[in-house]
Motif scaffolding. Structure first.
Motif, short mmCIF file in Angstrom:
data_model
loop_
_atom_site.label_atom_id
_atom_site.label_comp_id
_atom_site.label_asym_id
_atom_site.label_seq_id
_atom_site.Cartn_x
_atom_site.Cartn_y
_atom_site.Cartn_z
N ALA A 161 6.17 0.09 5.66
CA ALA A 161 6.34 1.36 4.95
C ALA A 161 7.49 2.14 5.58
N TYR A 162 8.03 3.08 4.85
CA TYR A 162 8.92 4.05 5.50
C TYR A 162 8.10 4.80 6.54
N ARG A 213 5.22 6.83 -0.16
CA ARG A 213 6.56 6.46 -0.62
C ARG A 213 6.65 4.95 -0.85
N PRO A 214 6.89 4.51 -2.07
CA PRO A 214 6.99 3.06 -2.34
C PRO A 214 8.17 2.44 -1.59
N VAL A 215 8.01 1.19 -1.23
CA VAL A 215 9.08 0.43 -0.59
C VAL A 215 9.70 -0.49 -1.65
N VAL A 222 -1.29 1.20 2.57
CA VAL A 222 0.11 0.99 2.95
C VAL A 222 0.85 0.38 1.77
N PRO A 223 2.05 0.87 1.43
CA PRO A 223 2.75 0.44 0.21
C PRO A 223 3.00 -1.06 0.10
N ALA A 224 3.25 -1.73 1.23
CA ALA A 224 3.52 -3.17 1.19
C ALA A 224 2.87 -3.84 2.39
N LEU A 225 2.20 -4.93 2.13
CA LEU A 225 1.59 -5.74 3.19
C LEU A 225 2.25 -7.12 3.17
N ILE A 273 2.34 -8.17 -0.60
CA ILE A 273 1.27 -7.61 -1.43
C ILE A 273 1.58 -6.15 -1.71
N THR A 274 1.84 -5.83 -2.96
CA THR A 274 2.12 -4.46 -3.37
C THR A 274 1.16 -3.96 -4.44
N ASP A 275 0.46 -4.86 -5.12
CA ASP A 275 -0.50 -4.46 -6.14
C ASP A 275 -1.61 -3.63 -5.50
N PRO A 276 -1.90 -2.45 -6.05
CA PRO A 276 -2.89 -1.56 -5.43
C PRO A 276 -4.26 -2.20 -5.24
#
Length: 211
Positions: A187-188, A21-23, A110-113, A52-55
């Motif tokens: 993340a959620y 699930r994206p944040v 993890v969606p966001a670091l 950091i959200t870029d895969p």
């Protein structure tokens, strides 16, 4: 949540982070806006925050983190090797150990670091007392984690990647005068409840007037 509930149930979330699930960026920025209200020495506010959200970037940081995590899990100081003489506490440590290993394998997913950083005008860290320096960043990072918890996000505090800090700095393009303090996966979370963690009694760590 009441303030006491928030403070006593903000846990390190590793196994229950929702990796799919994206944040929303605005939600992270909302938490960081709250974090910026934390105190800093002389009100310098020398903190910098890298999200950091870029895969590909997440995967690159995650690969470095896994390498550091694997080494930690093999070390004598790993969570699962502590307090082996105390069966009850050892069981808790084993759970922590397994959760650290779980996140180590998945950090890059993890969606966001979030990496909280300090920007040092001199270009290098002092050789002397650095407590005030880092103490001007860590309360803000904790405020971020509390704000995230109150909004349904799970986080965890880890510094294992700092074994390879310069390598991560190169991946992220950090200037030479910017130093990383931690890595906070965000993340959620799956599940719906948290409770206070078992802790040693206050009487075992409290001192008045002298040791």
């Amino acid at each position: 949540m009441t303030p006491d509930e928030l403070l006593t149930t903000t846990r390190s979330v590793r196994r229950r982070l929702d990796l799919d699930r994206p944040v929303p960026r605005e939600l992270i920025e909302e938490c960081l806006t709250i974090a910026l209200q934390a105190p800093s020495g002389s009100n310098r506010q020398s903190w910098q925050w890298l999200v950091i959200t870029d895969p590909e970037q997440r995967a690159a940081v995650g690969a470095v983190y896994k390498r550091a995590c694997d080494a930690y899990l093999e070390s004598e100081g790993a969570a699962g090797k502590l307090f082996a003489e105390d069966p009850e506490r050892s069981a808790v440590q084993q759970r922590v150990h397994r959760s650290v290993a779980y996140l180590g394998d998945r950090m890059g997913q993890v969606p966001a670091l979030l990496i909280p950083c300090l920007q040092v005008t001199s270009g290098k860290l002092s050789d002397g007392n650095q407590a005030g320096l880092w103490g001007s960043l860590l309360p803000a990072a904790w405020s971020y984690m509390l704000a995230a918890r109150s909004r349904g996000l799970g986080t965890a505090w880890t510094t294992l990647h700092l074994t390879y800090e310069s390598e991560v700095a190169e991946i992220l393009g950090l200037p030479a005068n910017v130093f990383q303090a931690a890595l906070i996966p965000t993340a959620y979370y799956t599940g719906d409840s948290f409770k206070p963690a078992p802790r040693e009694p206050l009487s075992s760590v409290l001192h008045y007037d002298r040791w």
